[in-house]
Design an enzyme around this catalytic site. Structure first.
Site, PDB file in Angstrom:
ATOM      1  N   ASN A 274      -6.425 -26.300 -13.262  1.00 59.47           N
ATOM      2  CA  ASN A 274      -5.460 -27.027 -14.091  1.00 59.47           C
ATOM      3  C   ASN A 274      -4.874 -28.266 -13.426  1.00 59.47           C
ATOM      4  OD1 ASN A 274      -6.033 -25.256 -16.091  1.00 59.47           O
ATOM      5  ND2 ASN A 274      -4.148 -24.066 -15.908  1.00 59.47           N
TER       6      ASN A 274
ATOM      7  N   CYS B  33      -6.839 -21.979 -30.406  1.00 64.97           N
ATOM      8  CA  CYS B  33      -7.752 -21.173 -29.596  1.00 64.97           C
ATOM      9  C   CYS B  33      -7.249 -19.737 -29.716  1.00 64.97           C
ATOM     10  CB  CYS B  33      -7.774 -21.657 -28.151  1.00 64.97           C
ATOM     11  SG  CYS B  33      -6.370 -21.121 -27.198  1.00 64.97           S
TER      12      CYS B  33
ATOM     13  N   ARG C 128      -1.721 -23.855 -30.205  1.00 66.12           N
ATOM     14  CA  ARG C 128      -1.940 -24.887 -29.166  1.00 66.12           C
ATOM     15  C   ARG C 128      -1.832 -26.305 -29.753  1.00 66.12           C
ATOM     16  NH1 ARG C 128      -4.803 -22.560 -24.928  1.00 66.12           N
ATOM     17  NH2 ARG C 128      -4.011 -24.270 -23.662  1.00 66.12           N
TER      18      ARG C 128
ATOM     19  N   ARG D 117     -15.000 -19.832 -17.121  1.00 66.16           N
ATOM     20  CA  ARG D 117     -14.269 -21.090 -17.347  1.00 66.16           C
ATOM     21  C   ARG D 117     -13.248 -21.318 -16.239  1.00 66.16           C
ATOM     22  NH1 ARG D 117     -11.413 -21.629 -22.746  1.00 66.16           N
ATOM     23  NH2 ARG D 117     -10.890 -23.501 -21.593  1.00 66.16           N
TER      24      ARG D 117
HETATM   25  C1  EPZ Z   1      -1.475 -25.638 -19.867  1.00 60.39           C
HETATM   26  O1  EPZ Z   1      -1.840 -25.553 -21.227  1.00 60.39           O
HETATM   27  C2  EPZ Z   1      -2.540 -24.877 -19.096  1.00 60.39           C
HETATM   28  N1  EPZ Z   1      -3.831 -25.526 -19.276  1.00 60.39           N
HETATM   29  C3  EPZ Z   1      -2.608 -23.438 -19.600  1.00 60.39           C
HETATM   30  O2  EPZ Z   1      -3.569 -22.740 -18.812  1.00 60.39           O
HETATM   31  C4  EPZ Z   1      -1.229 -22.798 -19.389  1.00 60.39           C
HETATM   32  O3  EPZ Z   1      -1.250 -21.490 -19.901  1.00 60.39           O
HETATM   33  C5  EPZ Z   1      -0.163 -23.632 -20.113  1.00 60.39           C
HETATM   34  O4  EPZ Z   1      -0.203 -25.001 -19.662  1.00 60.39           O
HETATM   35  C6  EPZ Z   1       1.240 -23.097 -19.862  1.00 60.39           C
HETATM   36  O5  EPZ Z   1       1.505 -23.103 -18.487  1.00 60.39           O
HETATM   37  C7  EPZ Z   1      -4.107 -26.635 -18.548  1.00 60.39           C
HETATM   38  O6  EPZ Z   1      -3.298 -27.115 -17.768  1.00 60.39           O
HETATM   39  C8  EPZ Z   1      -5.458 -27.252 -18.751  1.00 60.39           C
HETATM   40  P1  EPZ Z   1       1.621 -26.229 -23.001  1.00 60.39           P
HETATM   41  P2  EPZ Z   1      -1.092 -26.489 -22.315  1.00 60.39           P
HETATM   42  O7  EPZ Z   1       1.442 -27.549 -23.681  1.00 60.39           O
HETATM   43  O8  EPZ Z   1      -0.648 -27.746 -21.673  1.00 60.39           O
HETATM   44  C9  EPZ Z   1       3.265 -25.506 -27.397  1.00 60.39           C
HETATM   45  C10 EPZ Z   1      -5.343 -21.273 -18.414  1.00 60.39           C
HETATM   46  O9  EPZ Z   1      -5.475 -20.057 -18.642  1.00 60.39           O
HETATM   47  N2  EPZ Z   1       2.957 -26.925 -27.654  1.00 60.39           N
HETATM   48  O10 EPZ Z   1       2.480 -26.174 -21.779  1.00 60.39           O
HETATM   49  O11 EPZ Z   1      -1.966 -26.560 -23.502  1.00 60.39           O
HETATM   50  C11 EPZ Z   1       2.024 -24.673 -27.110  1.00 60.39           C
HETATM   51  O12 EPZ Z   1       1.428 -24.231 -28.303  1.00 60.39           O
HETATM   52  C12 EPZ Z   1      -4.718 -22.159 -19.468  1.00 60.39           C
HETATM   53  O13 EPZ Z   1      -5.683 -21.856 -17.361  1.00 60.39           O
HETATM   54  C13 EPZ Z   1       3.184 -27.447 -28.923  1.00 60.39           C
HETATM   55  O14 EPZ Z   1       3.609 -26.738 -29.831  1.00 60.39           O
HETATM   56  O15 EPZ Z   1       0.193 -25.619 -22.654  1.00 60.39           O
HETATM   57  C14 EPZ Z   1       2.588 -23.535 -26.280  1.00 60.39           C
HETATM   58  O16 EPZ Z   1       3.122 -22.551 -27.145  1.00 60.39           O
HETATM   59  C15 EPZ Z   1      -4.369 -21.397 -20.734  1.00 60.39           C
HETATM   60  N3  EPZ Z   1       2.902 -28.759 -29.157  1.00 60.39           N
HETATM   61  C16 EPZ Z   1       3.718 -24.200 -25.489  1.00 60.39           C
HETATM   62  O17 EPZ Z   1       4.017 -25.425 -26.185  1.00 60.39           O
HETATM   63  C17 EPZ Z   1       2.404 -29.579 -28.181  1.00 60.39           C
HETATM   64  O18 EPZ Z   1       2.182 -30.781 -28.457  1.00 60.39           O
HETATM   65  C18 EPZ Z   1       3.354 -24.562 -24.046  1.00 60.39           C
HETATM   66  O19 EPZ Z   1       2.100 -25.176 -24.098  1.00 60.39           O
HETATM   67  C19 EPZ Z   1       2.179 -29.026 -26.898  1.00 60.39           C
HETATM   68  C20 EPZ Z   1       2.472 -27.701 -26.660  1.00 60.39           C
END
Ligand code: EPZ
Length: 420
Positions: free
Chosen positions: A24, A118, A123, A399
């Site tokens: 990440n 997903c 997401r 992955r």
């Molecule tokens: C990052 O995902 C990581 N992936 C995820 O790791 C990790 O679980 C997650 O952060 C939380 O720490 C990478 O860094 C590539 P978020 P990300 O935006 O950025 C909501 C793994 O297993 N949200 O912090 O996609 C979202 O739905 C993966 O390695 C919105 O609603 O997560 C979630 O409920 C899985 N709108 C929450 O915020 C947006 O525009 C946090 O998501 C963005 C996010």
């Protein structure tokens, strides 16, 4: 061909595990190479399916990519031929959305497929889009694509995220480094991978301050230059193998870790009865007593990471009591639970909370992986279950866990991968 893993449970894990680079961080770091026409060299890049997917996308955009053993990659983008990230690339790997900010910032346009949901949740990327619009981008959603334009370049401004978003923070950071003027991100993510990305961007000539706090300030630069940068160790891999050592009553020396990236996790696991001995950049992990049940809530950093929730659930499934595990980040991240219950676990789900009552033993079974961290939890369960476990749909595991068969086998696990 689909692949499965057959695991014979009951072997304690003893030995050393070389922790790989953080997926990440490697993913946004690869996207950051789009911000300059000079060469960016990344070292300690993990050999993962997601990294390969990001490299395929960068290749599609026209980047020159060279890979050097053991784990270095150099990327030059001086003759980019496209600013489009098509659906076929993005559907395979959601983090492809991370090219949106850099492409828009450097080339003033980008067309990126919406990632879609997903297994673990919807997401959304609405916060990414809203932030870029605040910076002056014209963005429309057409036929499942984000079409972004910023003919006069992006302008810095204050952006307050209503919730912490890791890739949202990263995308906007990479947009702001070449924007006009100052951008302030409020309620920014403080994950170690975000802090490391800011260090990379500053090494490339960006002017970022406050990373590691919830307010990050970025003074836009005219251009960025190339650099060499080492990817930090994968803290989620560290947590996964630490739990594996405790579960199997073994002793593992985890090599090349950053202890401070997992303080909440280590504190929680120590309360469970697990011992951590720091030895410079290595951590020795073992257990001397029964696993105690400790409640957790997943939270943004520095809280308990959602990416270790499934693995921790396995630990609690064989604890000497009952624990409550609350998943606050994603709305559907309990899909490992029905599979663990088929192995004899005693877990009930009540909305965002799983109530886990420890059992004496798990029993081997055929189980189905549904997402990356769920697949890791099923492997952990297989390592301690009575008899044989077969984890299907292993592509989820590949992955995010580099050379996991080799790392487990070298520590005494009996695992065998086969095609189905
Ligand atoms: C990052 O995902 C990581 N992936 C995820 O790791 C990790 O679980 C997650 O952060 C939380 O720490 C990478 O860094 C590539 P978020 P990300 O935006 O950025 C909501 C793994 O297993 N949200 O912090 O996609 C979202 O739905 C993966 O390695 C919105 O609603 O997560 C979630 O409920 C899985 N709108 C929450 O915020 C947006 O525009 C946090 O998501 C963005 C996010």
């Amino acid at each position: 061909m689909l692949q499965s893993m057959r695991i014979r449970g009951g072997q304690p894990l003893n030995g050393e595990v070389a922790i790989s680079g953080a997926k990440n961080l490697a993913l946004p770091a690869l996207a950051a190479s789009l911000l300059t026409e000079s060469k960016v060299i990344l070292k300690n890049v993990p050999k993962l399916v997601d990294i390969r997917s990001m490299l395929e996308l960068l290749d599609h955009l026209g980047c020159n990519i060279d890979c050097f053993e053991p784990n270095s990659i150099s990327i030059s983008t001086n003759n980019l031929k496209s600013t489009d990230a098509p659906y076929d690339f993005v559907r395979k790997m959601r983090a492809s959305i991370l090219v949106l900010g850099p492409l828009l910032s450097r080339f003033k346009q980008a067309t990126v497929s919406l990632p879609g949901g997903c297994a673990i949740g919807t997401r959304g990327v609405d916060l990414h889009i809203k932030a870029l619009q605040l910076m002056g981008a014209q963005i429309s959603i057409e036929n499942g694509y984000i079409k972004a334009q910023a003919n006069h370049g992006l302008c810095g401004c204050d952006i307050a995220f209503p919730i912490v978003t890791v890739t949202g923070t990263e995308n906007v950071l990479m947009a702001a480094v070449l924007a006009k003027g100052m951008t302030r991100l409020i309620n920014a993510a403080v994950e170690p991978e975000v802090v490391a990305l800011c260090r990379l961007l500053n090494n490339m000539g960006a002017n970022i301050k406050g990373h590691g706090t919830s307010i990050i300030e970025i003074e836009g630069a005219q251009s960025l230059h190339g650099t060499e940068f080492e990817i930090i160790p994968d803290r989620i891999e560290v947590g996964t193998y630490a739990i594996a050592a405790a579960l199997t009553s073994g002793k593992l020396l985890l090599k090349n870790c950053i202890y401070d990236d997992l303080t909440t996790v280590f504190e929680t696991l120590q309360n469970c009865g697990i011992v951590f001995e720091k030895q410079d950049k290595n951590i020795l992990v073992y257990r001397k007593e029964d696993i105690k049940p400790i409640d957790i809530q997943t939270m943004p950093h520095p809280g308990f990471p959602t990416d270790l929730q499934a693995q921790y659930t396995v630990l609690m499934s064989v604890s000497c009591g009952t624990a409550a595990i609350t998943e606050n980040i994603f709305e559907n991240r309990f899909m490992h639970i029905p599979e663990l219950n088929r192995m004899g676990a005693n877990i009930s789900v009540h909305g965002k909370t799983a109530i886990v009552t420890g059992v004496k033993k798990l029993f081997g079974a055929q189980v189905m992986a549904t997402d990356l961290r769920a697949s890791a939890s099923l492997v952990l369960a297989g390592l301690i279950a009575n008899g044989k476990t077969v984890v299907n749909r292993l592509y989820h595991l590949d992955r995010g866990y580099a050379e996991i068969d080799k790392k487990l086998t070298e520590c005494g696990a009996v695992v065998e991968r086969f095609s189905v």
